[in-house]
Write a protein that holds these residues in place. Structure first.
Motif, mmCIF file in Angstrom:
data_model
loop_
_atom_site.group_PDB
_atom_site.id
_atom_site.type_symbol
_atom_site.label_atom_id
_atom_site.label_comp_id
_atom_site.label_asym_id
_atom_site.label_seq_id
_atom_site.Cartn_x
_atom_site.Cartn_y
_atom_site.Cartn_z
ATOM 1 N N THR A 165 -6.121 -2.430 1.740
ATOM 2 C CA THR A 165 -5.327 -2.780 2.935
ATOM 3 C C THR A 165 -6.062 -3.862 3.721
ATOM 4 O O THR A 165 -7.257 -4.102 3.515
ATOM 5 N N ASP A 166 -5.349 -4.493 4.679
ATOM 6 C CA ASP A 166 -5.984 -5.511 5.528
ATOM 7 C C ASP A 166 -7.148 -4.906 6.311
ATOM 8 O O ASP A 166 -8.169 -5.556 6.507
ATOM 9 N N GLU A 167 -6.994 -3.637 6.718
ATOM 10 C CA GLU A 167 -8.057 -2.974 7.477
ATOM 11 C C GLU A 167 -9.312 -2.823 6.611
ATOM 12 O O GLU A 167 -10.434 -3.090 7.061
ATOM 13 N N GLU A 168 -9.103 -2.414 5.363
ATOM 14 C CA GLU A 168 -10.242 -2.268 4.456
ATOM 15 C C GLU A 168 -10.892 -3.631 4.183
ATOM 16 O O GLU A 168 -12.120 -3.747 4.123
ATOM 17 N N LEU A 169 -10.060 -4.657 4.019
ATOM 18 C CA LEU A 169 -10.592 -5.998 3.741
ATOM 19 C C LEU A 169 -11.383 -6.526 4.939
ATOM 20 O O LEU A 169 -12.440 -7.133 4.772
ATOM 21 N N ALA A 170 -10.850 -6.273 6.150
ATOM 22 C CA ALA A 170 -11.541 -6.728 7.362
ATOM 23 C C ALA A 170 -12.930 -6.102 7.434
ATOM 24 O O ALA A 170 -13.927 -6.770 7.734
ATOM 25 N N GLU A 171 -13.000 -4.802 7.098
ATOM 26 C CA GLU A 171 -14.278 -4.104 7.129
ATOM 27 C C GLU A 171 -15.220 -4.666 6.054
ATOM 28 O O GLU A 171 -16.388 -4.956 6.326
ATOM 29 N N LYS A 172 -14.655 -4.862 4.873
ATOM 30 C CA LYS A 172 -15.436 -5.360 3.738
ATOM 31 C C LYS A 172 -16.022 -6.749 4.040
ATOM 32 O O LYS A 172 -17.195 -7.008 3.759
ATOM 33 N N PHE A 173 -15.178 -7.650 4.621
ATOM 34 C CA PHE A 173 -15.634 -9.031 4.828
ATOM 35 C C PHE A 173 -16.151 -9.279 6.252
ATOM 36 O O PHE A 173 -16.432 -10.407 6.621
ATOM 37 N N LYS A 174 -16.211 -8.192 7.029
ATOM 38 C CA LYS A 174 -16.768 -8.249 8.379
ATOM 39 C C LYS A 174 -16.093 -9.320 9.248
ATOM 40 O O LYS A 174 -16.761 -10.115 9.929
ATOM 41 N N ARG A 213 1.578 -3.678 0.955
ATOM 42 C CA ARG A 213 2.822 -2.975 0.641
ATOM 43 C C ARG A 213 3.644 -3.769 -0.391
ATOM 44 O O ARG A 213 4.163 -3.211 -1.350
ATOM 45 N N GLU A 214 3.739 -5.078 -0.160
ATOM 46 C CA GLU A 214 4.506 -5.928 -1.090
ATOM 47 C C GLU A 214 3.823 -6.039 -2.443
ATOM 48 O O GLU A 214 4.486 -6.078 -3.479
ATOM 49 N N GLY A 257 -2.979 10.120 6.394
ATOM 50 C CA GLY A 257 -3.200 8.681 6.513
ATOM 51 C C GLY A 257 -4.050 8.114 5.391
ATOM 52 O O GLY A 257 -4.069 6.905 5.190
ATOM 53 N N GLU A 258 -4.753 8.965 4.664
ATOM 54 C CA GLU A 258 -5.578 8.453 3.571
ATOM 55 C C GLU A 258 -4.696 8.100 2.365
ATOM 56 O O GLU A 258 -3.659 8.709 2.141
ATOM 57 N N ARG A 259 -5.138 7.084 1.611
ATOM 58 C CA ARG A 259 -4.405 6.672 0.419
ATOM 59 C C ARG A 259 -5.219 7.064 -0.798
ATOM 60 O O ARG A 259 -6.343 6.601 -0.974
ATOM 61 N N VAL A 260 -4.626 7.917 -1.624
ATOM 62 C CA VAL A 260 -5.336 8.417 -2.798
ATOM 63 C C VAL A 260 -4.918 7.579 -4.009
ATOM 64 O O VAL A 260 -3.741 7.562 -4.381
ATOM 65 N N VAL A 261 -5.873 6.863 -4.589
ATOM 66 C CA VAL A 261 -5.611 6.044 -5.774
ATOM 67 C C VAL A 261 -6.060 6.842 -6.998
ATOM 68 O O VAL A 261 -7.248 7.122 -7.161
ATOM 69 N N ALA A 262 -5.094 7.238 -7.824
ATOM 70 C CA ALA A 262 -5.411 8.009 -9.032
ATOM 71 C C ALA A 262 -5.373 7.080 -10.232
ATOM 72 O O ALA A 262 -4.482 6.236 -10.354
ATOM 73 N N ARG A 263 -6.346 7.249 -11.104
ATOM 74 C CA ARG A 263 -6.437 6.420 -12.311
ATOM 75 C C ARG A 263 -6.526 7.356 -13.507
ATOM 76 O O ARG A 263 -7.448 8.174 -13.602
ATOM 77 N N ALA A 264 -5.547 7.263 -14.395
ATOM 78 C CA ALA A 264 -5.502 8.142 -15.567
ATOM 79 C C ALA A 264 -5.841 7.349 -16.817
ATOM 80 O O ALA A 264 -5.401 6.205 -16.970
ATOM 81 N N MET A 265 -6.647 7.943 -17.690
ATOM 82 C CA MET A 265 -6.962 7.289 -18.964
ATOM 83 C C MET A 265 -6.793 8.276 -20.099
ATOM 84 O O MET A 265 -7.243 9.418 -20.004
ATOM 85 N N VAL A 266 -6.128 7.828 -21.163
ATOM 86 C CA VAL A 266 -6.032 8.658 -22.362
ATOM 87 C C VAL A 266 -7.384 8.568 -23.056
ATOM 88 O O VAL A 266 -7.819 7.487 -23.451
#
Lengths: 184, 184
Positions: free
Chosen positions: B25-34, B53-54, B144-153
């Motif tokens: 998200t923009d918020e995460e990017l702002a934090e990452k790039f200070k 979102r898009e 409010g948290e976004r859970v990113v799940a990654r599945a691998m066979v």
């Protein structure tokens, strides 16, 4: 004369059977006792035993008063028996909305959610957190089936609880789960 | 002059970062790039990168065309990447309806359902049945948290598939699951 005593015997057997299997439907009872559904209804009337829906509701009202750690709305399925720290039973009726398309079987995570929320309620603590779970799907479950889940607290060690859940349809195991639940 | 090249460097770094972390998200990017959130927005505008979102919607449209065995409505969370037989990614935003009261943390079976439906889609067969699952909850998840799940066979053996799922919030693992899925 003989017929009358058959009927009395059957009603006595029915009363005993329902004490152990309070969630049996009239259809299941008719099959079990090899009589028609209207006969079962008359037997219940004679014995003063309400229909399955009412029996479940009465047990559910009683069980709900003992829920801690989760709210009754959190519980997936109808909670019908609860001895906190020891035993819990819930019933989930499989509705068409729960089916995976195109296979037409109940989505596995409904069985998980029923077992999981029942396990949490069965622990009976104010705060409950799930640490891990192992589950096994024994057979597919279909629309209209009633899944009776029975949770038992197996081991308590420090602040961890092992809860075992067996879910059955008509007495046949369809799902088994073990949950490690922490009470911080 | 120096400021301008800082900006160009940041934009180049941002473009690279978003290629690997398209769901930031923009918020995460702002934090990452200070830098501030408006600065990130201007950077994205300059780079022609749409908002998160898009980006997710565009990936989701693409991923959805590859779903087999389950319907996209069955999938809990938003499917954003799918390579059938190999890899799948979905994102679940934790809404207040998913919280257990009174603890205020997400109900564990939502994380299970997200991982489970993603695992089924990742197998990529016309008919998929879950045989068993082992899951581990690493930390509680909040509204409010976004859970990113990654599945691998991981393994295919006969008609059985072992699918491993890791679910993260901001890169931190919150849930791990292994599912044995049968393709009869």
């Amino acid at each position: 004369m003989g017929r009358r005593s058959n009927k009395e015997e059957r009603q006595e057997a029915l009363r005993r059977y329902l004490r152990i299997n309070p969630f049996a439907t009239d259809e299941e009872l008719a099959e079990k006792f090899k009589v028609s559904v209207p006969t079962i209804r008359l037997d219940r009337l004679a014995l003063g035993i309400p229909e399955v829906r009412e029996r479940i509701m009465a047990m559910a009202r009683e069980a709900r008063t003992r829920v801690r750690g989760v709210t009754t709305e959190d519980i997936v399925g109808e909670l019908v028996e609860l001895q906190p720290g020891s035993l819990g039973i819930s019933i989930l009726e499989i509705t068409p909305q729960m089916l995976v398309q195109p296979a037409g079987v109940a989505r596995g995570h409904y069985l998980f959610a029923q077992a999981h929320t029942l396990a949490l309620a069965t622990v009976g603590a104010e705060v409950v957190l799930t640490s891990s779970a192992r589950v096994r799907y024994r057979r597919s479950v279909y629309a209209g089936e009633r899944v009776v889940a029975r949770a038992m607290v197996k081991v308590k060690k420090g602040n961890a609880c092992l809860v075992s859940v067996h879910s059955r349809v008509n007495g046949e195991i369809v799902f088994k789960g073990q949950f490690i639940i922490i009470t911080p």
